[in-house]
Write an enzyme that holds these catalytic residues in place. Structure first.
Site, PDB file in Angstrom:
ATOM      1  N   HIS A 333       0.853  -1.181   0.000  1.00 19.18           N
ATOM      2  CA  HIS A 333       0.000   0.000   0.000  1.00 19.18           C
ATOM      3  C   HIS A 333       0.892   1.234   0.000  1.00 19.18           C
ATOM      4  O   HIS A 333       1.858   1.314   0.758  1.00 19.18           O
ATOM      5  CB  HIS A 333      -0.901   0.002   1.240  1.00 19.18           C
ATOM      6  CG  HIS A 333      -2.059   0.938   1.141  1.00 19.18           C
ATOM      7  ND1 HIS A 333      -1.910   2.302   1.186  1.00 19.18           N
ATOM      8  CD2 HIS A 333      -3.393   0.708   0.999  1.00 19.18           C
ATOM      9  CE1 HIS A 333      -3.102   2.875   1.082  1.00 19.18           C
ATOM     10  NE2 HIS A 333      -4.021   1.923   0.960  1.00 19.18           N
ATOM     11  N   ARG A 353      -6.318  10.366   0.346  1.00 16.53           N
ATOM     12  CA  ARG A 353      -6.006  10.947  -0.968  1.00 16.53           C
ATOM     13  C   ARG A 353      -7.255  11.229  -1.788  1.00 16.53           C
ATOM     14  O   ARG A 353      -7.337  12.236  -2.491  1.00 16.53           O
ATOM     15  CB  ARG A 353      -5.065  10.012  -1.741  1.00 16.53           C
ATOM     16  CG  ARG A 353      -3.612  10.095  -1.280  1.00 16.53           C
ATOM     17  CD  ARG A 353      -2.740   9.079  -1.996  1.00 16.53           C
ATOM     18  NE  ARG A 353      -2.965   7.742  -1.489  1.00 16.53           N
ATOM     19  CZ  ARG A 353      -2.992   6.650  -2.237  1.00 16.53           C
ATOM     20  NH1 ARG A 353      -2.842   6.732  -3.554  1.00 16.53           N
ATOM     21  NH2 ARG A 353      -3.181   5.465  -1.698  1.00 16.53           N
TER      22      ARG A 353
END
Length: 566
Positions: A333, A353
């Site tokens: 990740h 994000r």
């Protein structure tokens, strides 16, 4: 080492970089829509992956020397547990003394196992004829720790076909097509089921789902419950399982599958972690839902995974002759915590994000499109930290880049982080860092097992010869094929619901229409042991390992084994 002066949770020298981030923030907010111009072409993606993704780095993999996947390239840590001596001596087990005789044995108490047990019960198998056995407590699983959301194409401008194409592209077109079809087509059914059970997804004032982008997706289809979506789903399905009275055997992991004389799966050997005794479970159908391999710490990476994620299901099914696939691919990740030290490796959800936080280097410069597919995003982070050295180093020497979380408040208004990312906010606040005011430092972390035990669309496990096992099924992270070489955000929660459900339904059909399995045996373990002996594996290497060992060399050097008192 000189004492570090701490200011609002960060050492003074790190705040010098934070000041640069703050200086560029206003301009980055003005140009937020232009970030898409940084999106890489397919050729550029392949180039950055080949140069910087850990999967491509030399020295971390080797060929399997035995078993159905002999010759396949896998991480060294995975090869070590597949090419290992059994932890249990088959001669010490009396298979004639059956402790549990059930219709369906579900191995694993996370999301996939719970869903499978529920749908088996919905299909008419009485709760008392199902046994869910789990290594730790019911719900101690990566399913509980998932944060960002679950994908489902439920908007007029979206469709399962578009979702299907996103999954294929994200997986580098290595996916098993029938599984992707099942995943994307069943998504709407799963969301309807969750609504009926009472999962509290984020909704607007009109009661419509609030949906967000995920990395590598072409539509907004991510459904969330703040930033604890996995916990919310697990809360509801575990409650449903308990209300239906499905028996759960905790702290009792499976250590070997049991086969029959005709080579089918007839149950498993469980091991009580407290009393050290074994249990023999005979089952008409067995569902494997043991999760992934994060706690193997492949290539030395920290991990987001729960304590029991040690790939036990891969070991047991491989010994029994199951075919594995895509084990050469590991998901890192992009945003694992890099500071403070106490939370290194823990997941910083992609939702940070998707809500507007931009990754920036130590100079406050944007260097990547924030929502590339995870493997690409992680590779660009590694390039920025190691090839270009535009990173921030922590007091322990770890490298990272900033995720400019205060941008979320600027873009979406004050309170947006507490409203949507409260788990993230509280995690950092414990260490004196306020992510509404300061950016957070991140670096890729080991997150997901892209491959696993191969299944078909009915969730049947596939044998080495390509035929499905009639009585053996799998769902969740342990199974492979649906994600290809890379999983997109939001498809793990969907995966375990879709294939957990299909495994439960298929297992129920077998249990209703079949008699008890034939004579039980552990011959497959003995045969596999002969193969292990041929390649001179050291006797101390045994699997499944069940739990990782984090004791240091000093502790291990003083370890002694005392005889057990009768």
């Amino acid at each position: 080492m000189a004492e570090l002066k701490m200011i609002r949770g960060y050492p003074e020298y790190m705040r010098e970089s934070i000041e640069l981030v703050e200086k560029t923030r206003e301009e980055r907010i003005r140009n937020k829509e232009k970030e898409i111009e940084l999106e890489l072409s397919m050729k550029e993606r392949e180039e950055v992956l080949s140069k910087f993704h850990p999967d491509y780095a030399p020295g971390g993999k080797r060929e399997l020397r035995i078993g159905p996947n002999k010759g396949d390239i896998v991480p060294n840590e995975v090869a070590d547990i597949l090419e290992a001596w059994p932890a249990l001596n088959p001669d010490d087990v009396d298979l004639s003394d059956i402790d549990y005789d059930v219709d369906i044995l579900v191995i694993g108490g996370g999301g996939a196992g719970t869903v499978a047990s529920l749908w088996a019960n919905y299909e008419g198998i009485p709760a008392e004829n199902i046994l869910l056995a789990t290594k730790l407590r019911h719900g101690d699983a990566n399913s509980m720790m998932a944060q960002g959301g679950i994908q489902a194409a439920d908007r007029p401008w979206d469709s399962p076909i578009i979702h299907y194409m996103d999954v294929l592209g994200g997986g580098h077109f290595a996916n098993k097509h029938e599984l992707v079809k099942a995943l994307t087509e069943d998504a709407l059914l799963i969301m309807k089921w969750h609504e009926e059970l009472g999962v509290m997804y984020d909704k607007d004032e009109n009661g419509n789902f609030i949906e967000r982008w995920g990395g590598g997706t072409s539509r907004m289809r991510l459904h969330s419950a703040k930033d604890y979506t996995g916990m919310e789903i697990m809360r509801v399905i575990r409650d449903e399982a308990r209300n239906r009275g499905i028996p759960v055997l905790e702290f009792s992991p499976a250590v070997e599958l049991i086969t029959t004389e005709d080579g089918e799966i007839g149950g498993a050997i469980l091991w009580n972690m407290e009393t050290k005794e074994y249990y023999v479970v005979r089952a008409k159908a067995t569902v494997l839902a043991t999760g992934g391999w994060g706690r193997l710490h492949i290539r030395g990476f920290p991990t987001t995974n729960h304590y029991g994620a040690t790939a036990d299901g891969l070991v047991m099914s491989y010994r029994a002759g199951a075919r594995l696939r895509d084990l050469d691919s590991v998901q890192y990740h992009p945003t694992g915590a890099a500071y403070p030290e106490q939370i290194v490796g823990l997941l910083i959800t992609e939702k940070v994000r998707t809500m507007g936080a931009t990754p920036v280097n130590k100079y406050g410069e944007t260097f990547v499109f924030p929502l590339e597919p995870r493997d690409v995003e992680a590779s660009v982070f590694i390039r920025e930290c190691y090839a270009r050295n535009n990173c921030v180093k922590t007091p322990t020497g770890m490298r990272g880049i900033w995720l400019d979380s205060p941008m979320i408040e600027e873009l979406r208004g004050e309170g947006a982080i507490r409203k949507n990312l409260d788990a993230m906010y509280r995690m950092y606040k414990r260490f004196g860092i306020d992510m509404t005011k300061d950016p957070i430092l991140v670096f890729p972390t080991l997150h997901y097992q892209n491959g696993g035990v191969e299944i078909n669309a009915n969730a049947q496990v596939i044998k080495a010869n390509g035929e499905p096992y009639p009585r053996f099924f799998a769902g969740g992270e342990v199974e492979g094929g649906v994600h290809g070489k890379n999983r997109l955000m939001g498809n793990s929660l969907l995966d375990y619901n879709v294939f957990g459900r299909r495994a439960g339904i298929s297992a129920a059909k077998v249990a209703r229409n079949s008699g008890k399995p034939g004579k039980l045996t552990l011959k497959h373990v003995k045969l596999f042991t002969k193969e292990v002996e041929k390649i001179n594996v050291p006797m101390w290497r045994k699997s499944p390992i069940l739990l990782p060992d984090y004791r240091g060399k000093r502790v291990l050097a003083r370890k002694i084994d005392l005889p057990v008192l009768e």
